[in-house]
Scaffold this active site. Sequence first.
Site, PDB file in Angstrom:
ATOM      1  N   THR A 158      42.782  45.574  35.465  1.00 22.38           N
ATOM      2  CA  THR A 158      41.787  44.987  36.364  1.00 22.38           C
ATOM      3  C   THR A 158      41.453  43.533  36.045  1.00 22.38           C
ATOM      4  OG1 THR A 158      39.420  45.060  36.907  1.00 22.38           O
ATOM      5  CG2 THR A 158      40.065  46.114  34.867  1.00 22.38           C
ATOM      6  N   GLU A 212      38.607  42.531  35.902  1.00 20.59           N
ATOM      7  CA  GLU A 212      37.427  42.557  35.027  1.00 20.59           C
ATOM      8  C   GLU A 212      37.798  42.183  33.595  1.00 20.59           C
ATOM      9  OE1 GLU A 212      33.855  43.399  35.343  1.00 20.59           O
ATOM     10  OE2 GLU A 212      34.473  42.563  37.250  1.00 20.59           O
ATOM     11  N   TYR A 222      33.219  48.608  30.576  1.00 26.47           N
ATOM     12  CA  TYR A 222      34.359  48.942  31.443  1.00 26.47           C
ATOM     13  C   TYR A 222      35.517  47.970  31.197  1.00 26.47           C
ATOM     14  CZ  TYR A 222      37.176  49.010  35.733  1.00 26.47           C
ATOM     15  OH  TYR A 222      38.217  49.041  36.627  1.00 26.47           O
ATOM     16  N   LYS A 265      39.222  48.830  29.649  1.00 29.05           N
ATOM     17  CA  LYS A 265      40.456  48.560  30.401  1.00 29.05           C
ATOM     18  C   LYS A 265      41.404  47.656  29.612  1.00 29.05           C
ATOM     19  CE  LYS A 265      40.374  50.596  34.526  1.00 29.05           C
ATOM     20  NZ  LYS A 265      41.436  51.508  34.989  1.00 29.05           N
TER      21      LYS A 265
END
Length: 325
Positions: free
Chosen positions: A126, A128, A150, A154
């Site tokens: 991601t 992110e 998160y 990831k």
Amino acid sequence: MSKHALITGITGQDGAYLAKFLLEKGYEVFGLMPRRSTPTTWRLEYLDVLDKVRLLDGDLTDIASIIRALIACKPDEVYNLGAQSFVATSWKQPLLTADATGMGALNVLEAIRQICPEARFYQASTSEMFGLVQEPIQSETTPFYPRSPYGVSKLFAHWMTINYRESFNIFGCSGILFNHESPLRGIEFVTRKVTDAVARIKLGVQKELALGNIDAKRDWGFSGDYVEAMWLMLQQEKPDTYVVATGRTTTVRDMCKIAFDHVGLNYEDFVRIDPKFYRPAEVELLLGNPTKAEKNLGWKAKTSLEQLITMMVDADLERVKKELR
Ligand code: NDP
Ligand code: GDR
């Protein structure tokens, strides 16, 4: 002989679109199905694929169940889309997020290493991971700086995918996907929260919309386009890492404007800021450079933000009208 694919997170937004895409390509599609107390198959029903996929009991945090699923499915390709994927929740449940989103990916990799090392593996990475962005436009070579439990989870899964590729010769690909949405997006994510509110306000059953940081900028694409990039990565000669994005960034504010404009309303009359939706650490800007995916995979985002948001508003108008009947 048709190819076999196992999808974790098959009941999520991307899982449903990917299942449909692979079925249309002639795959036999299996999905890892965590136990829930209420039904979670509405997206598969919406796309009319529920009776065409085979759901296997299993949870990413339970490696024994993943091993059983791999033995039953004998996959050529494994797509790891399962995760606790809502960034805001990751501060409230950081350990669960690390378990499902981080360790879950390692469980799948380790199970593949033991049961079916020839299977090709896709990891749902991601944007992110870029978090506090180190470059104004992010590509495969931009340094990472995750800003949430998160994002950190990831990043662990991303590096584990690369490590299993380099250590054990697993065909592991990491797709660094920027935000992608659809009428099947979970209601807690900002685009769907907005398009659902627009439909309810237009139909007179909601008065206002409370949001957090509307100056945040995101590179938003359509989930239906992005699942093709996942598949293309696994069809290449060599496993690799790819950024998948549109190359255009827009504020949450301007995305709201598109949604309200579509039904003839002014967003400024309805949007209210509620600090309760602010995050402990924000990702202010995401803007991806998809050149490598365009060049090596022949992939390009097809759906504009205007097309995406109006498609979502129209779907929500239909849903709310149905609810009211
Ligand atoms: P969703 O949140 O819609 O779907 C997540 C899926 O994972 C659901 O099917 C969920 O099941 C399942 N899941 C959660 N926990 C577990 C578990 N412990 N074991 C097995 N399955 C589990 O996400 P999206 O479809 O939007 O995204 C797919 C993947 O891509 C995710 O990994 C996400 O983090 C990542 N991603 C998404 C982007 C986006 O913009 N959509 C961008 C970049 C990456 P249930 O609903 O029953 O909990
Ligand atoms: P994101 O998506 O955190 O980028 O993660 P989300 O839609 O939740 O937030 C996008 C931006 O909007 C701002 N925002 C709000 N967000 C929500 N959810 N609700 C609000 O009321 C609100 N107001 C403003 C947020 O602060 C943020 O800046 C998504 C997920 O799909 C991840 O799993 C995926 O990895 C990334 O996209 C890429």
